[in-house]
Enzyme design. Structure first.
Site, short mmCIF file in Angstrom:
data_model
loop_
_atom_site.label_atom_id
_atom_site.label_comp_id
_atom_site.label_asym_id
_atom_site.label_seq_id
_atom_site.Cartn_x
_atom_site.Cartn_y
_atom_site.Cartn_z
N LYS A 51 34.72 38.05 43.67
CA LYS A 51 35.50 39.29 43.68
C LYS A 51 34.57 40.50 43.73
CE LYS A 51 39.32 37.15 41.17
NZ LYS A 51 40.10 37.02 39.93
N GLN A 95 39.61 38.61 33.67
CA GLN A 95 39.68 37.29 34.30
C GLN A 95 40.35 36.29 33.37
OE1 GLN A 95 38.94 36.61 37.43
NE2 GLN A 95 39.18 34.40 37.34
N ASP A 118 45.84 43.50 38.82
CA ASP A 118 46.36 42.14 38.93
C ASP A 118 47.88 42.09 38.90
OD1 ASP A 118 44.70 39.93 39.23
OD2 ASP A 118 44.02 39.99 37.16
N1 GUN Z 1 42.14 33.44 37.28
C1 GUN Z 1 42.47 32.76 38.41
N2 GUN Z 1 43.08 33.58 39.29
C2 GUN Z 1 43.13 34.81 38.71
C3 GUN Z 1 43.64 36.08 39.13
O1 GUN Z 1 44.19 36.25 40.23
N3 GUN Z 1 43.51 37.09 38.24
C4 GUN Z 1 42.94 36.92 37.02
N4 GUN Z 1 42.86 37.97 36.21
N5 GUN Z 1 42.45 35.76 36.60
C5 GUN Z 1 42.55 34.71 37.45
#
Ligand code: GUN
Length: 284
Positions: A51, A95, A118
């Protein structure tokens, strides 16, 4: 035999990356993404790295903070509060998964809804489920929607089966398909006779983390979106679908890797760009 086409998430995300780069290059100031990782889950470390790398390649600024797995909840809440007050930070991502001693909902809901990149705060998810147009859609769901759009797939009137009911993927994806006028069935670990339900699906989205789908249980010409991700003991990454056996049955299939994964990352970038423009009153 059906001629199965690949839903190429890698290629699609590359195209969308180039498009976004051009738009970001025109901005007076770089948008900033702040990412918090608690603990050292190896998969999360890989996702977060991807990311941050993608954000930087597009021209965003990034802030990254990693805290140890035993960090007290108050410390995490304070960090988010601090990021909420910094004007230069446009999007905040915590995350998941979080270590089990932490209250996930409390932590996610500490994020300022205007910086909720998110779309997982109760404000944004409530907005999404009640039909508010300009809310933030969770990244995997938006990524799947972008992939369907890229391939011109209109799900209206289809029977969509979503396997998995998480707040992160299953529920928002079911809502997205419903918004697009599919007839949606949501299945989960307590569903009886999952196979016979999948057999009736025109489109199936699987987000389970176990190999639950193969060509034999797919309806011919169905569309298969594989959100599963599992690292095998031989190091190979696979999804929920036995890919080779689905060929010849599915009309479209997203591979793992190279399907939904890169789409989730690029959707996050578009979410950040949208938040930034909304904060700067560049987006209605
Ligand atoms: N863990 C796996 N996918 C995601 C996501 O799209 N956002 C977040 N915050 N954690 C994740």
């Amino acid at each position: 035999m059906v001629n199965t086409k690949i839903l190429d998430g890698k290629l699609t995300s590359e195209k969308l990356t180039e498009k976004l780069k051009l738009q970001v290059a025109n901005l007076a100031k770089k948008p900033t993404l702040a990412v918090l990782l608690v603990g050292d889950n190896p998969a999360s470390e890989i996702y977060v790295k991807a990311k941050l790398k993608k954000a930087q390649s597009i021209g965003f600024d990034t802030i990254f903070e990693q805290m140890s797995a035993d960090t007290a909840e108050e410390i995490i809440l304070e960090k988010i509060e601090d990021w909420n007050t910094i004007d230069d930070i446009n999007g905040i991502l915590v995350q998941l998964p979080l270590p089990s001693h932490l209250n996930k909902n409390k932590i996610l809901n500490e994020i300022d809804e205007e910086k909720d990149v998110d779309g997982l705060t109760k404000f944004n998810s409530g907005s999404y489920y009640t039909g508010v147009k300009d809310c933030v859609v969770p990244c995997t769901t938006r990524g799947i929607a972008m992939l369907l759009d890229e391939y011109g797939i209109n799900v209206e009137g289809m029977h969509a089966v979503v396997v998995g009911r998480s707040n992160l993927v299953g529920k928002p994806t079911a809502q997205m398909l419903l918004n697009r006028n599919a007839t949606v069935t949501v299945c989960h670990s307590k569903t009886k006779d999952l196979e016979s339900i999948i057999k009736t699906a025109d489109i199936v989205v699987s987000a389970v983390g176990e190999k639950i789908i193969n060509g034999k249980i797919l309806k011919n010409d169905s569309i298969v979106i594989d959100v599963g991700i599992e690292r095998r003991s031989n190091g190979k990454i696979t999804g929920d679908v036995d890919f080779d056996s689905a060929l010849g049955h599915a009309s479209f299939i997203s591979p793992v890797p190279g399907g939904v994964g890169p789409m989730t990352v690029i959707a996050l970038m578009y979410n950040l760009f949208d938040l930034y423009r909304r904060q700067q009153h560049l987006l209605q």
